[in-house]
Write a protein that holds these residues in place. Sequence first.
Motif, PDB file in Angstrom:
ATOM      1  N   HIS A 127       3.544   9.292   2.220  1.00 23.40           N
ATOM      2  CA  HIS A 127       2.375   8.469   1.912  1.00 23.40           C
ATOM      3  C   HIS A 127       2.786   7.273   1.059  1.00 23.40           C
ATOM      4  O   HIS A 127       3.608   7.381   0.163  1.00 23.40           O
ATOM      5  N   ASP A 128       2.195   6.116   1.396  1.00 21.94           N
ATOM      6  CA  ASP A 128       2.277   4.947   0.526  1.00 21.94           C
ATOM      7  C   ASP A 128       0.937   4.239   0.606  1.00 21.94           C
ATOM      8  O   ASP A 128       0.047   4.638   1.374  1.00 21.94           O
ATOM      9  N   ALA A 129       0.774   3.194  -0.170  1.00 21.92           N
ATOM     10  CA  ALA A 129      -0.542   2.558  -0.275  1.00 21.92           C
ATOM     11  C   ALA A 129      -1.028   2.016   1.058  1.00 21.92           C
ATOM     12  O   ALA A 129      -2.196   2.195   1.444  1.00 21.92           O
ATOM     13  N   THR A 131      -0.020   2.774   4.288  1.00 20.76           N
ATOM     14  CA  THR A 131      -0.290   3.773   5.316  1.00 20.76           C
ATOM     15  C   THR A 131      -1.500   4.626   4.955  1.00 20.76           C
ATOM     16  O   THR A 131      -2.229   5.080   5.839  1.00 20.76           O
ATOM     17  N   SER A 132      -1.742   4.818   3.652  1.00 17.49           N
ATOM     18  CA  SER A 132      -2.945   5.544   3.236  1.00 17.49           C
ATOM     19  C   SER A 132      -4.200   4.736   3.568  1.00 17.49           C
ATOM     20  O   SER A 132      -5.206   5.284   4.031  1.00 17.49           O
TER      21      SER A 132
END
Length: 266
Positions: A127-129, A131-132
């Motif tokens: 997860h990263d900003a 893709t979230s």
Amino acid sequence: MPDIRIPAPGGGSLWAERGGTGNPVVLLHGAGMDSRLWDAVAPVLRAHHDVIRYDARGLGQSSRPEQPFSDTEDLRAVLDHFGLRRAALVGLSMGGETSLDFALAHPDRVTELALVGTSVSGHVWPHDARTSAYAAARHQGNASSLARLELSIWASMGRAAPGGELIQEMVEQNAARRITSERYFAHTPDRDAASRLGHITAPTLVVHGDRDHPEIAAIAERLTAEIPDAQGHVVPDADHYLPLRTPERLTELLLAHLSPQRREPV
């Protein structure tokens, strides 16, 4: 070339196109796209192969689902409609995931696999900003945000790069359709190609662009390592939309892989 309407399992229809002569090859596009992804590749492949491309359920010119559906069953319906016992599968992203799952479920029906910037069922994404936010736009049904994030994350080379105008058009036209389609997609817990890559029997080519999402590169490395005798290639100057960014190089790799001799491309 005439449009073809294939009855979809459970209702509706899948848009398809067929042309060329030779060994059959089916082209599968990714999520949020449609068969135009292959516009620069299909004409050259048709000079050597019997090429079929189709729009996945709910995308492009295929009808929107009204009940749960299976992408692998849709692929089987395409093969059956054309009377093909076996075919090579060339899939990008979601299309590659479908191809892998189909090859595991029906190994006798797949002659070769070519996986381009592919995803894999059972793979756990970090997860990263961005893709979230991308996932949130899909779940919330925000088509405009989804299209914007699709272009920024997956078409990072931008509109000015080769194929950019068509990429933007496809993404914007399919964003709302994708949201509807994914609501009916039948997620089955036992679909886990990531843990079964060693069971793939079809000769496999793995390709990704050097400017694709970093996790796609990680998946490609895993596929090349775990699928028996898989051949991996990194294509320069290409993001996730590789068939429109660098069609000549991709076509060269595909023709070498799909030929009877499967000569190793230079």
